[in-house]
Design an enzyme around this catalytic site. Structure first.
Site, PDB file in Angstrom:
ATOM      1  CE1 TYR A  98      -3.394   2.846   0.460  1.00  0.00           C
ATOM      2  CE2 TYR A  98      -2.449   3.230   2.488  1.00  0.00           C
ATOM      3  CZ  TYR A  98      -2.964   3.797   1.731  1.00  0.00           C
ATOM      4  OH  TYR A  98      -3.752   4.776   1.894  1.00  0.00           O
ATOM      5  CE  LYS A 195      -8.555   1.860   2.437  1.00  0.00           C
ATOM      6  NZ  LYS A 195      -7.646   1.028   2.781  1.00  0.00           N
TER       7      LYS A 195
HETATM    8  C1  LIG Z   1      -5.755   2.144   3.161  1.00  0.00           C
HETATM    9  C2  LIG Z   1      -5.253   0.721   3.199  1.00  0.00           C
HETATM   10  C3  LIG Z   1      -4.223   0.688   4.454  1.00  0.00           C
HETATM   11  C4  LIG Z   1      -4.276   2.741   4.922  1.00  0.00           C
HETATM   12  O1  LIG Z   1      -5.120   2.568   5.714  1.00  0.00           O
HETATM   13  P1  LIG Z   1      -6.317   3.827   5.892  1.00  0.00           P
HETATM   14  O2  LIG Z   1      -7.369   3.542   7.381  1.00  0.00           O
HETATM   15  O3  LIG Z   1      -6.679   4.762   5.136  1.00  0.00           O
HETATM   16  O4  LIG Z   1      -5.430   5.022   6.733  1.00  0.00           O
HETATM   17  C5  LIG Z   1      -2.595   0.101   4.876  1.00  0.00           C
HETATM   18  N1  LIG Z   1      -3.348  -1.386   4.068  1.00  0.00           N
HETATM   19  C6  LIG Z   1      -4.100  -1.195   2.848  1.00  0.00           C
HETATM   20  C7  LIG Z   1      -3.776  -2.632   2.298  1.00  0.00           C
HETATM   21  C8  LIG Z   1      -4.622  -0.375   2.570  1.00  0.00           C
HETATM   22  O5  LIG Z   1      -5.655  -1.074   1.809  1.00  0.00           O
END
Ligand SMILES: *Cc1c(COP(=O)(O)O)cnc(C)c1O
Length: 380
Positions: A98, A195
């Site tokens: 990421y 997510k």
């Molecule tokens: C979005 C994401 C993050 C970061 O998370 P946030 O809630 O945006 O700070 C870390 N790892 C993965 C795989 C992600 O998709």
């Protein structure tokens, strides 16, 4: 308790005050004490909050851990893990990561003297030459964002154990419904709860889950001492999201499989990256360590140009062009200019994040509408 029951009941009990079935949103910073130091377990909401506690219990339950620790974002959760380290310590991280994790490691923590090695982990053994006495942490993501590479967690855990190094797994893409890294030997599971855990694109939150008391204590200390906590309202929403995690992710998987199959057979598509396709180089590992292949995929256009990718994402209607993923609605993204723009172009392209790459978060809409949407976007 089975997983589909844990999402609803795991670590939960009716609220003590009035028996409310859903945990109340304890929107309070502080708690009355009857005399100095005499309280009911809660003193100040940076340290403890009952709504957050309910969520942390639920997360521990669904990841087969003992302790959940939540944060104001996924990156704040990763930040807490890196704060376990000292200057001079070294981390081995997957090179397809990421973008924000990469930025945190290289732009913030390298300044504090932590050294990061980024390496392809398609073959777990390839990290061994990098391990030395300063190595303290292996950081992996599987499936990776956005190339959907699969890393063998069990093999990596065996390597981590043999060198007494911590193994942390970013489980955001897989969700605990499909993959439970602690059971496979990992020490720390991390989620961007923004997510799939939240699942409705209405919160930003991060979480860690561990199954070791001493490690949990260190992370709770950092959570309180650094203070990047999740607020009670967001904790309530995440907890509500978890209650439908199993039904949502099941449908995400079904729809994604159909979309991957469609793209795989489309003349305007060059390559599809989805661990559920037998053409995926580590399909066999995904099959062994996951109970389904998830809702995320990426693909390159046959034309191979920035323009061809941009044309498609602009034409898509149900796949809203937006950052993020894992909500009930389908999203499309162009990693090179959006989520992964913080990674230098040469680094990006080395791992396959080219200008022609499109990432899809396949939602839980009716799949025939999603396929029709792709159809019209390709028919230019
Ligand atoms: C979005 C994401 C993050 C970061 O998370 P946030 O809630 O945006 O700070 C870390 N790892 C993965 C795989 C992600 O998709």
């Amino acid at each position: 308790m089975k997983f589909n029951t844990k999402t609803i009941h795991g670590g939960q009990s009716p609220d003590k005050a009035y028996g409310s079935v859903m945990p109340p949103i304890y929107q309070t910073s502080t708690y009355a004490q009857s005399s100095p130091g005499q309280h009911q377990g809660f003193e100040y909401s940076r340290t403890h909050n009952p709504t957050r506690h309910a969520l942390e219990q639920s997360l521990a339950s669904i990841e087969n851990g003992t302790h959940g620790i939540t944060f104001g974002s996924g990156l704040a959760a990763i930040d807490a893990v890196i704060k376990l380290l000292n200057p001079g310590d070294e981390v081995i991280a997957t090179n397809d990561l990421y973008g924000g994790s990469y930025r945190l490691f290289t732009k913030i923590y390298e300044r504090f003297g932590v050294k990061f090695h980024f390496v392809s982990m398609k073959d777990a053994a390839s990290i061994e030459p990098l391990v030395n006495k300063n190595t303290k942490l292996i950081w992996i993501e599987t499936p990776t964002n956005p190339m959907l590479n699969i890393i063998d967690i069990k093999k990596m855990a065996a390597i981590a154990k043999s060198y007494k190094v911590l193994l942390a797994v970013d489980n955001t893409f897989a969700t605990p419904y499909l993959q439970q890294p602690l059971d496979l030997g990992a020490d720390i599971v991390m989620h961007s709860a923004t997510k799939y855990i939240g699942g409705h694109s209405d919160i930003v939150m991060g979480a860690l889950v561990v199954k070791n008391e001493a490690l949990a204590e260190k992370l709770y200390f950092i959570q309180n001492a650094s203070g990047a906590i999740a607020g009670p309202q967001d904790c309530f929403l995440a907890l509500r999201g978890i209650k439908t995690l199993h039904v949502r992710v099941q449908r995400h998987c079904e729809n994604a499989f159909a979309v991957a199959d469609y793209l795989h057979n489309h003349p305007k598509v060059a390559q599809v990256f989805y661990p559920g396709l037998t053409s995926h180089p580590n399909h066999h590992i995904a099959k062994a360590q996951m109970s389904g292949f998830g809702g995320m995929m990426s693909f390159t256009t046959a034309e191979g140009t920035l323009e061809s990718a941009v044309k498609i994402v602009k034409k898509l209607k149900y796949f809203t062009l937006a950052e993020s993923l894992g909500g009930v609605e389908s999203l499309s993204g162009h990693p090179a200019s959006m989520t992964h723009a913080s990674i230098p172009k040469e680094e990006r392209e080395k791992v396959g994040v080219t200008d022609a790459l499109i990432r899809l978060s396949v939602g839980i809409e009716d799949v025939s509408d999603l396929l029709a949407d792709l159809d019209q976007a390709f028919r230019l």
